[in-house]
Design a protein around this motif. Sequence first.
Motif, PDB file in Angstrom:
ATOM      1  N   ASP A 124       0.827  -1.200   0.000  1.00  0.00           N
ATOM      2  CA  ASP A 124       0.000   0.000   0.000  1.00  0.00           C
ATOM      3  C   ASP A 124       0.864   1.254   0.000  1.00  0.00           C
ATOM      4  O   ASP A 124       0.593   2.221  -0.717  1.00  0.00           O
ATOM      5  N   LEU A 125       1.919   1.216   0.827  1.00  0.00           N
ATOM      6  CA  LEU A 125       2.842   2.358   0.833  1.00  0.00           C
ATOM      7  C   LEU A 125       3.514   2.524  -0.521  1.00  0.00           C
ATOM      8  O   LEU A 125       3.640   3.643  -1.044  1.00  0.00           O
ATOM      9  N   GLU A 126       3.942   1.410  -1.118  1.00  0.00           N
ATOM     10  CA  GLU A 126       4.611   1.469  -2.422  1.00  0.00           C
ATOM     11  C   GLU A 126       3.671   2.021  -3.498  1.00  0.00           C
ATOM     12  O   GLU A 126       4.079   2.852  -4.330  1.00  0.00           O
ATOM     13  N   ARG A 127       2.387   1.555  -3.464  1.00  0.00           N
ATOM     14  CA  ARG A 127       1.424   2.048  -4.455  1.00  0.00           C
ATOM     15  C   ARG A 127       1.138   3.539  -4.270  1.00  0.00           C
ATOM     16  O   ARG A 127       1.088   4.294  -5.248  1.00  0.00           O
ATOM     17  N   LYS A 128       0.973   3.942  -3.030  1.00  0.00           N
ATOM     18  CA  LYS A 128       0.717   5.368  -2.776  1.00  0.00           C
ATOM     19  C   LYS A 128       1.903   6.234  -3.171  1.00  0.00           C
ATOM     20  O   LYS A 128       1.730   7.341  -3.702  1.00  0.00           O
ATOM     21  N   ILE A 129       3.089   5.719  -2.920  1.00  0.00           N
ATOM     22  CA  ILE A 129       4.283   6.491  -3.308  1.00  0.00           C
ATOM     23  C   ILE A 129       4.351   6.645  -4.822  1.00  0.00           C
ATOM     24  O   ILE A 129       4.601   7.740  -5.354  1.00  0.00           O
ATOM     25  N   LYS A 130       4.110   5.539  -5.555  1.00  0.00           N
ATOM     26  CA  LYS A 130       4.156   5.614  -7.020  1.00  0.00           C
ATOM     27  C   LYS A 130       3.070   6.536  -7.565  1.00  0.00           C
ATOM     28  O   LYS A 130       3.329   7.345  -8.470  1.00  0.00           O
ATOM     29  N   LEU A 131       1.832   6.407  -7.020  1.00  0.00           N
ATOM     30  CA  LEU A 131       0.735   7.242  -7.495  1.00  0.00           C
ATOM     31  C   LEU A 131       0.997   8.711  -7.202  1.00  0.00           C
ATOM     32  O   LEU A 131       0.795   9.578  -8.066  1.00  0.00           O
ATOM     33  N   THR A 132       1.452   8.988  -5.985  1.00  0.00           N
ATOM     34  CA  THR A 132       1.736  10.389  -5.633  1.00  0.00           C
ATOM     35  C   THR A 132       2.853  10.941  -6.495  1.00  0.00           C
ATOM     36  O   THR A 132       2.796  12.093  -6.955  1.00  0.00           O
ATOM     37  N   GLN A 133       3.890  10.132  -6.727  1.00  0.00           N
ATOM     38  CA  GLN A 133       4.998  10.582  -7.568  1.00  0.00           C
ATOM     39  C   GLN A 133       4.528  10.820  -9.002  1.00  0.00           C
ATOM     40  O   GLN A 133       4.944  11.802  -9.645  1.00  0.00           O
ATOM     41  N   GLN A 134       3.644   9.932  -9.509  1.00  0.00           N
ATOM     42  CA  GLN A 134       3.123  10.101 -10.875  1.00  0.00           C
ATOM     43  C   GLN A 134       2.295  11.370 -10.993  1.00  0.00           C
ATOM     44  O   GLN A 134       2.438  12.133 -11.962  1.00  0.00           O
ATOM     45  N   ILE A 135       1.400  11.604 -10.034  1.00  0.00           N
ATOM     46  CA  ILE A 135       0.584  12.825 -10.061  1.00  0.00           C
ATOM     47  C   ILE A 135       1.471  14.060  -9.977  1.00  0.00           C
ATOM     48  O   ILE A 135       1.263  15.062 -10.687  1.00  0.00           O
ATOM     49  N   LEU A 136       2.460  13.991  -9.107  1.00  0.00           N
ATOM     50  CA  LEU A 136       3.369  15.131  -8.957  1.00  0.00           C
ATOM     51  C   LEU A 136       4.110  15.417 -10.251  1.00  0.00           C
ATOM     52  O   LEU A 136       4.222  16.581 -10.685  1.00  0.00           O
ATOM     53  N   ASN A 137       4.601  14.370 -10.903  1.00  0.00           N
ATOM     54  CA  ASN A 137       5.308  14.565 -12.175  1.00  0.00           C
ATOM     55  C   ASN A 137       4.382  15.125 -13.253  1.00  0.00           C
ATOM     56  O   ASN A 137       4.775  15.995 -14.038  1.00  0.00           O
ATOM     57  N   GLN A 138       3.134  14.595 -13.311  1.00  0.00           N
ATOM     58  CA  GLN A 138       2.176  15.095 -14.320  1.00  0.00           C
ATOM     59  C   GLN A 138       1.834  16.557 -14.083  1.00  0.00           C
ATOM     60  O   GLN A 138       1.734  17.338 -15.034  1.00  0.00           O
ATOM     61  N   LEU A 139       1.648  16.924 -12.823  1.00  0.00           N
ATOM     62  CA  LEU A 139       1.327  18.326 -12.529  1.00  0.00           C
ATOM     63  C   LEU A 139       2.486  19.242 -12.879  1.00  0.00           C
ATOM     64  O   LEU A 139       2.291  20.348 -13.417  1.00  0.00           O
ATOM     65  N   LEU A 140       3.691  18.811 -12.592  1.00  0.00           N
ATOM     66  CA  LEU A 140       4.858  19.626 -12.948  1.00  0.00           C
ATOM     67  C   LEU A 140       4.966  19.793 -14.457  1.00  0.00           C
ATOM     68  O   LEU A 140       5.230  20.892 -14.966  1.00  0.00           O
ATOM     69  N   LEU A 141       4.735  18.676 -15.198  1.00  0.00           N
ATOM     70  CA  LEU A 141       4.796  18.744 -16.655  1.00  0.00           C
ATOM     71  C   LEU A 141       3.673  19.615 -17.209  1.00  0.00           C
ATOM     72  O   LEU A 141       3.891  20.434 -18.115  1.00  0.00           O
ATOM     73  N   GLN A 142       2.451  19.480 -16.650  1.00  0.00           N
ATOM     74  CA  GLN A 142       1.331  20.272 -17.132  1.00  0.00           C
ATOM     75  C   GLN A 142       1.529  21.752 -16.832  1.00  0.00           C
ATOM     76  O   GLN A 142       1.135  22.611 -17.616  1.00  0.00           O
ATOM     77  N   ARG A 143       2.132  22.053 -15.687  1.00  0.00           N
ATOM     78  CA  ARG A 143       2.382  23.470 -15.362  1.00  0.00           C
ATOM     79  C   ARG A 143       3.312  24.108 -16.382  1.00  0.00           C
ATOM     80  O   ARG A 143       3.071  25.235 -16.851  1.00  0.00           O
ATOM     81  N   GLU A 144       4.351  23.399 -16.756  1.00  0.00           N
ATOM     82  CA  GLU A 144       5.268  23.940 -17.756  1.00  0.00           C
ATOM     83  C   GLU A 144       4.579  24.078 -19.115  1.00  0.00           C
ATOM     84  O   GLU A 144       4.800  25.049 -19.843  1.00  0.00           O
ATOM     85  N   THR A 145       3.722  23.082 -19.457  1.00  0.00           N
ATOM     86  CA  THR A 145       2.995  23.150 -20.729  1.00  0.00           C
ATOM     87  C   THR A 145       2.056  24.346 -20.770  1.00  0.00           C
ATOM     88  O   THR A 145       1.984  25.072 -21.768  1.00  0.00           O
ATOM     89  N   LEU A 146       1.312  24.565 -19.660  1.00  0.00           N
ATOM     90  CA  LEU A 146       0.379  25.698 -19.613  1.00  0.00           C
ATOM     91  C   LEU A 146       1.114  27.029 -19.672  1.00  0.00           C
ATOM     92  O   LEU A 146       0.621  27.987 -20.275  1.00  0.00           O
ATOM     93  N   LYS A 147       2.291  27.117 -19.057  1.00  0.00           N
ATOM     94  CA  LYS A 147       3.050  28.362 -19.117  1.00  0.00           C
ATOM     95  C   LYS A 147       3.477  28.680 -20.544  1.00  0.00           C
ATOM     96  O   LYS A 147       3.469  29.841 -20.967  1.00  0.00           O
ATOM     97  N   VAL A 148       3.835  27.633 -21.285  1.00  0.00           N
ATOM     98  CA  VAL A 148       4.208  27.855 -22.685  1.00  0.00           C
ATOM     99  C   VAL A 148       2.992  28.280 -23.500  1.00  0.00           C
ATOM    100  O   VAL A 148       3.054  29.209 -24.308  1.00  0.00           O
ATOM    101  N   GLU A 149       1.843  27.596 -23.310  1.00  0.00           N
ATOM    102  CA  GLU A 149       0.646  27.916 -24.092  1.00  0.00           C
ATOM    103  C   GLU A 149       0.071  29.278 -23.723  1.00  0.00           C
ATOM    104  O   GLU A 149      -0.608  29.902 -24.536  1.00  0.00           O
TER     105      GLU A 149
END
Length: 745
Positions: A407-432
Amino acid sequence: MATSLPDLPVEELEEGGSSEGKGFNFRPYLRILLRKAWLIAGLTSLTTLGAWLWSSQDPYTYTGNFFLLVEPITASGKLTNPTTLARTQGVPRDDLFALDYPTNLVLLTSPGMTLQIAEAVQAKEPIRKVPAIWRDIRENLTVNRAQAGRGRGSNTKIFQVSYKGENPQEVQSVLQTAADTFLKYSSEDRETNITAGVKFIDEQLPELQQTLGKLKARQKKLRQKYELIDPLPKNQEVLSQITGLEQQKLNLNTQLQAQREVANSLQQQLNLSSDEAFAAATLSQDPTRVALLSQLQQLESELAIASATFTDNSPQVQDLQDKRKNMETLLNQTTQEIISKHGLSVSPYSNALEFQDTTRLRLIQQLLETTNQIKSLQAQLEVIEPSKVQLEQQVKRYPNLINEYSDLERKIKLTQQILNQLLLQRETLKVEAAQELPWELISPPQIPLDADGSPIGSPPSRNKKLMAGAMAGVLLGSAIAFLWEKRQNVFYTAEDISQLLAIPLLGNIPKDDREALSDNISLPNVSQKEPETTETVLDNNFFLSNNQSDFLEAFDDLYLQLYLQEKVSKLRSLLLCSVESQDGCSTIALNLAINAAGKGQKVLLVDANFFNPQLHNLLNISNNRGLIDILGGDVSPQAVIETAPDIENLSVLPIGGGSEPSVKHIWSPKFNGLMEELGKTYDLVIYDTSPFFLSSDIKFIAKQADGIILVATIKKTSQSLLTKAVKEIKSLNLPLLGAVSNNLV
């Protein structure tokens, strides 16, 4: 009894019947519309004229438009679009530029967007109030996707915006305001949405990072507590060890079972237990005892030889027996010493104390080895079981540990994935957010102009108003026509009687079209009221000479219908009645009787109209005695029945001029017997009765008759009364044959 009805041609039989319509019958209503066509046409003309006058006041309308390019249309435009740079590393993809056209079309004409345009127009030109402008914009502003042609694939990336109104200046103002509003929507509003998206992501990042740190700390603490990196492989390892121990235990049990079977077999062969076998082996290995046994065996042999030669009391035998006894005593002492020395427990009668030959010694040795092997296997099993229990207790802790760790491993992966997606989306929105206006005005708002530069308007369309006026006239005229005829409450055609009442129409009697042959002969005329006191004389020769008239042919048709009825139910008695007075019931009854008599039927016409008798006047016969006198018991039927003047086969039973009949006379068995007697005497008996609702006597008479015929006068008889009569007849289960229409007017 007279002859029966004559045979008629098959064609007449096929055409003579009538059947009730099934389902909804619209023909009566169609006839109403045709009868009142003049009213409907007049009202339609008036309403159409009013609609034309109303539409003539409509002003001209002016229509303008503009065009918006909402997507890039060239490869260079796609390459330089920030969305391409932000999301695809510079490689253009069509799916990134695919606009949601249905949603945008709805949004551009939504109440919020049109209200914004109306408020901006009213601020520029405060001629009208915002609600009025907003209403016109919602009704007349259209946004469509421009078409390059017909068929599939003809949709373009251009929005065509159109607006029409009565004021060209306001049309131009609305179009210009709409263009500015739509461009603003595609730039500022979109940029605001991107900024809001970046702000939302920035708000979510700290919480996600903090959550990720806590999860990793818990995971590290868990590893340190149980001294492992991943509990899942460790759990698999322990499970494998448990499986190995179980397999080893199974093998040892198998071997132990085999050794026990071998030991049991050896014990049975030696007749020794394990302890006795050990004692036998120990005793057999002592040299002193072995020597004593050899000596004892030798004495036994000598004693056997001596016993064969000498008697038991001979000195030789006695001497040998004493030696043997001493030898046995010594052997027993030696055996006890050995047993005591080695701590053996042996029964005095055990086979272990006997001499063991070489074969038995080998079997004893094998039994001892098998016993030792069994003890060894048991010792191994005793060592395996505690280890297995310890491992099982250890593995029971792993599922919870694995679940917690996973459960800890899954939560860590999910949180890390969401964090990475948000960081990538923030940079994309700044460009657009830095891109230029996505929509482009390629055609400015404009209204078509003529050669003088004046706006070109369209004349008002009057077709809709004219059609609405005509439709209103038709509907209003139809409603008035139905209400009018409903209020009149009469039948206008013979078909109405059959179709509205759902009963067969047996005949349609027209006006009497015969001319008088002489001044002293008065003919019954159904177009006039039935005479109440005037006497009428009928000439049979007159009927025979005028049998080609429509009036007489109608009775031929009526007789044909009755003939068809007789084919089904052997019709012998008829009852004619109406729901109102002066409907020509007596005249129709008389002419039907004359027609039947003319076809060879022996007919009796009975006047049962106790309230307004007419047959004696129509036939110019005496009414001194009649039906009333028969019911009173004064006379017999033969005494009062008269033959109709100059009419062959027709007899008449008048009402009689005596006292009024009482209910007990009419409803008595005597009246019933009279009807049965008349039915047996005559081929056809026709009863002329009073109106249906005038007295309940008619229902008693109708119950005894074979059929009822209702007489209705066109444009006179009440629809509601006749409908009520039909329902009551059917509810009483009286034999209703149908109706006859009479055209008096």
